[in-house]
Design an enzyme around this catalytic site. Sequence first.
Site, PDB file in Angstrom:
ATOM      1  N   ARG A   1      14.086  56.106  -3.558  1.00  0.00           N
ATOM      2  CA  ARG A   1      13.159  55.363  -4.412  1.00  0.00           C
ATOM      3  C   ARG A   1      12.549  56.355  -5.387  1.00  0.00           C
ATOM      4  NH1 ARG A   1       9.593  50.719  -4.300  1.00  0.00           N
ATOM      5  NH2 ARG A   1       7.625  51.200  -5.322  1.00  0.00           N
TER       6      ARG A   1
ATOM      7  N   GLN B   1      14.425  44.377  -3.572  1.00  0.00           N
ATOM      8  CA  GLN B   1      13.440  43.339  -3.876  1.00  0.00           C
ATOM      9  C   GLN B   1      14.137  42.032  -4.222  1.00  0.00           C
ATOM     10  OE1 GLN B   1       9.873  43.471  -3.863  1.00  0.00           O
ATOM     11  NE2 GLN B   1      10.208  41.258  -4.054  1.00  0.00           N
TER      12      GLN B   1
END
Length: 335
Positions: free
Chosen positions: A114, A144
Site C-alpha cells: 500500500r 476496495q
Amino acid sequence: MDLKGRDFLKLLDYTPEEIDYLLKLAGELKENKKKGKPLSPRTQPLLNTLAGKNVALIFEKTSTRTRCAFEVAARDLGIGTTYLDPSGSQIDKKESIADTAQVLSCMYDGIEYRGFEQDIVEELAEYADVPVWNGLTNEYHPTQMLADLLTIKEHFGRLKGIKLTYMGDARYNTGNSLMVACAKMGMHFTACTAKAYYPDAELVEKCKAIAEKTGASITLTKDVDAGTKDVDVIYTDVWVSMGEPEEVWESRIKDLKPYRVDSKVMQNAGRHALFMHCLPAFHDLKTTIGKEMGEKFGITEMEVTDEVFKSAQSVVFEEAENRMHTIKAVMVATL
C-alpha cells in the site's frame, strides 16, 4: 476457477468471471465466519493448505481498514503477518524494489503493498516469486472495489445494470477503480464532477471499450441533477488524497463543494439508493484535519453531510467490514 499464484494489482487484469468468482468466494467465507455455515467441498480444501503460511504487509501509506482487514483475514486463515510501516522497510531507499521483492519472496508466501505509484507494486510483482496484492496506490484500489461490489450485490442481488454515480475528484484511485469495476461487471458508471476532475481520458476510452462487451456504460457530467437522477448508488471519497500537499484544500473545497453529497442528492437518486464511501470521511469536525479545515474555511462538512453519512441509506460500515471478507477471498484464491 484457478487463480493460484496470481497477483492482484488492478481489476483491469481480471475478467468479469474471475471477479465474480472472488465475490462468490468472499460471500461464502463471510457466511462461514458470521453464521458458522460450512464451506463447500471445493473451498474447504483450499483453506486446509494455508495454515502456517506467512505474508508481508508493506504500508508506505498507513491505513486503518486495509491493515485490519489483511491482519484479521490472515489470522482467520492461520496465516502469519509481518507489518512493515514507512519506517520499518528500506524499500526504494537503501534497497531497490526488485531486491526487496526477491528478499521477501524467500521468506513469505505473499506480499501486500500500500503506497504510492502503481509502477512500484507492478515492479514488486515482476520480481517477486509469490503473489503480490495491491492494498492501494495513487492510481488503483482493487481490494476496495471487491468490497464495494460485494456490498452492492448483497443489497440489490445483482451487479449487471446497476447505476453508480461517483461525485468529487474522479482522477485518482477510487474514481479510476470504480470506473473499471463498473465497466467489467456490466454496470453504468457516471463521474459527476467539475471537468477538471474527470478521470484520465485514456483510461476512460479503455473502460468504454470494455463496456461495449459487457453492456456497461461510462458517462462524464458536470450536471448534478442529471448525474444523480434515479441511480442505485451514490459514491464519494475525500477531496484531498493521502500524500497531497495541504495547500490544495482551498481550491478543492471551492471547486468540489457543488458536488457534496447531501439530502437533495439522495432524494434525487431515490429512496432505494445506497450511499457509499471508502472512508475515512469528513462528515463532521471530529477529526484533526476536519476541525482545522472547518476553522479555516468556515465549513462543518466536506464531501458528504453528516445527515447522509448517518442515514439509513448509508452502508459505509458494511463496506468496511466487507474489506476483510473480500481480502480473505483474494488470499485464499491466490495462495
